[in-house]
Design a protein around this motif. Structure first.
Motif, PDB file in Angstrom:
ATOM      1  N   LYS A  40      -7.576  -5.179   4.850  1.00 54.45           N
ATOM      2  CA  LYS A  40      -6.277  -4.764   5.362  1.00 54.45           C
ATOM      3  C   LYS A  40      -5.221  -5.801   4.974  1.00 54.45           C
ATOM      4  CE  LYS A  40      -8.171  -1.190   7.306  1.00 54.45           C
ATOM      5  NZ  LYS A  40      -8.256   0.003   6.462  1.00 54.45           N
ATOM      6  N   GLU A  86      -4.604  -0.725  -1.198  1.00 55.49           N
ATOM      7  CA  GLU A  86      -5.906  -0.856  -0.552  1.00 55.49           C
ATOM      8  C   GLU A  86      -6.881  -0.130  -1.460  1.00 55.49           C
ATOM      9  OE1 GLU A  86      -6.092   0.138   3.620  1.00 55.49           O
ATOM     10  OE2 GLU A  86      -8.252  -0.198   3.701  1.00 55.49           O
ATOM     11  N   THR A 138       0.506   0.652   6.557  1.00 59.29           N
ATOM     12  CA  THR A 138       1.157   1.040   7.786  1.00 59.29           C
ATOM     13  C   THR A 138       1.525  -0.227   8.566  1.00 59.29           C
ATOM     14  OG1 THR A 138      -0.947   1.210   9.000  1.00 59.29           O
ATOM     15  CG2 THR A 138      -0.137   3.209   7.940  1.00 59.29           C
ATOM     16  N   CYS A 169      -2.055  -2.697   7.736  1.00 52.24           N
ATOM     17  CA  CYS A 169      -2.049  -3.595   6.568  1.00 52.24           C
ATOM     18  C   CYS A 169      -0.810  -4.479   6.506  1.00 52.24           C
ATOM     19  CB  CYS A 169      -2.212  -2.782   5.295  1.00 52.24           C
ATOM     20  SG  CYS A 169      -3.886  -2.086   5.187  1.00 52.24           S
ATOM     21  N   PHE A 218      -1.815   7.699   0.976  1.00 54.70           N
ATOM     22  CA  PHE A 218      -1.252   7.471   2.311  1.00 54.70           C
ATOM     23  C   PHE A 218       0.072   8.209   2.521  1.00 54.70           C
ATOM     24  CE2 PHE A 218      -3.349   2.996   2.333  1.00 54.70           C
ATOM     25  CZ  PHE A 218      -4.526   3.520   2.817  1.00 54.70           C
ATOM     26  N   ASP A 254       0.791  -1.253   0.000  1.00 48.86           N
ATOM     27  CA  ASP A 254       0.000   0.000   0.000  1.00 48.86           C
ATOM     28  C   ASP A 254       0.814   1.290   0.000  1.00 48.86           C
ATOM     29  OD1 ASP A 254      -1.914  -1.933   0.236  1.00 48.86           O
ATOM     30  OD2 ASP A 254      -2.747  -1.255   2.142  1.00 48.86           O
TER      31      ASP A 254
HETATM   32  C1  C5J Z   1      -3.028   0.512   5.583  1.00 47.45           C
HETATM   33  C2  C5J Z   1      -4.748   1.678   6.768  1.00 47.45           C
HETATM   34  N1  C5J Z   1      -2.524   0.346   4.371  1.00 47.45           N
HETATM   35  N2  C5J Z   1      -3.932   2.034   7.757  1.00 47.45           N
HETATM   36  N3  C5J Z   1      -4.266   1.070   5.659  1.00 47.45           N
HETATM   37  O1  C5J Z   1      -2.410   0.213   6.581  1.00 47.45           O
HETATM   38  O2  C5J Z   1      -5.933   1.916   6.836  1.00 47.45           O
END
Ligand code: C5J
Length: 222
Positions: free
Chosen positions: A132, A72, A158, A162, A29, A24
């Motif tokens: 996730k 995601e 993160t 995920c 992000f 991701d």
């Molecule tokens: C990921 C999230 N990629 N924190 N998504 O960790 O919602």
């Protein structure tokens, strides 16, 4: 066979049976002006891992190793987004709403693209995942099994959401996984540390952790 210094003990893998999984690293992000920042997060924390991720990706490509990128991402009609996920936290901006870089977490939108510095190359797997974890409602396990993959190297964001979920899913499916500590980050540094500690606790109950320097040194030494 490559062996690298890792915690809680050395990690051994055969590159031909190992995939680099990048979770991701999407614009919403990571980039200033995206969805992550609009929620009040300090995205510079996440941006800071990009150079280390690039070094690992470059070395892995040179070796000819399999690369998997995930995003995601939901379908435009949100048919793969359970109301519980969309409504969680009662946010002002929800999945599917118009955000600063297009519809939030919707496949094909500008904010849903992988950041240019880590853009997928031809032949690399790019996987949209509605959950996730990278295995939930995706063909990832079949794709890895078809290619004889038994070991996974994880990077991305993160850490505690995920990345950790994907590593736990991989663990239950029988893969040996290593997390590259300086190639993963959280908006909450204490959550990153806790996730790293949890993953490698109790004799690698979920997997191993190491710095990218250890991996790059092991790849160079082979
Ligand atoms: C990921 C999230 N990629 N924190 N998504 O960790 O919602």
């Amino acid at each position: 066979m490559i062996e690298l210094a890792a915690q809680p003990f050395a990690f051994r893998f055969e590159p031909a049976h190992t995939a680099l999984v990048i979770i991701d690293m999407q614009r919403d992000f990571i980039e200033p002006g995206g969805f992550g920042e609009s929620l009040g997060n300090d995205v510079s924390l996440l941006e800071a891992i990009v150079p280390a991720c690039r070094r690992v990706l470059g070395a892995w490509r040179e070796l000819g190793g399999l690369v998997v990128h995930t995003r995601e991402a939901h379908r435009a009609d949100l048919s793969d987004c359970p109301p519980a996920k969309r409504n969680r936290g009662n946010p002002t901006l929800r999945i599917g709403d118009d955000g600063p870089m297009g519809r939030i977490l919707v496949a094909g939108e500008p904010g849903n693209q992988i950041i240019p510095a880590l853009a997928p190359a031809a032949g690399e797997i790019v996987l949209d995942k509605p959950g996730k974890g990278a295995f939930y409602a995706t063909p990832l396990q079949r794709m890895l099994d078809e290619r004889g993959i038994t070991h996974l190297l994880f990077m991305g964001v993160t850490t505690e959401v995920c990345v950790q979920t994907s590593m736990r899913e991989a663990n239950d499916r029988g893969y040996d996984s290593l997390l590259l500590e300086d190639c993963t980050e959280s908006y909450f540094p204490q959550f990153k540390q806790a996730a790293v500690d949890m993953i490698r606790a109790q004799g690698a109950i979920v997997g191993w952790t190491a710095g990218s320097k250890q991996l790059l040194a092991a790849l160079t030494a082979r």
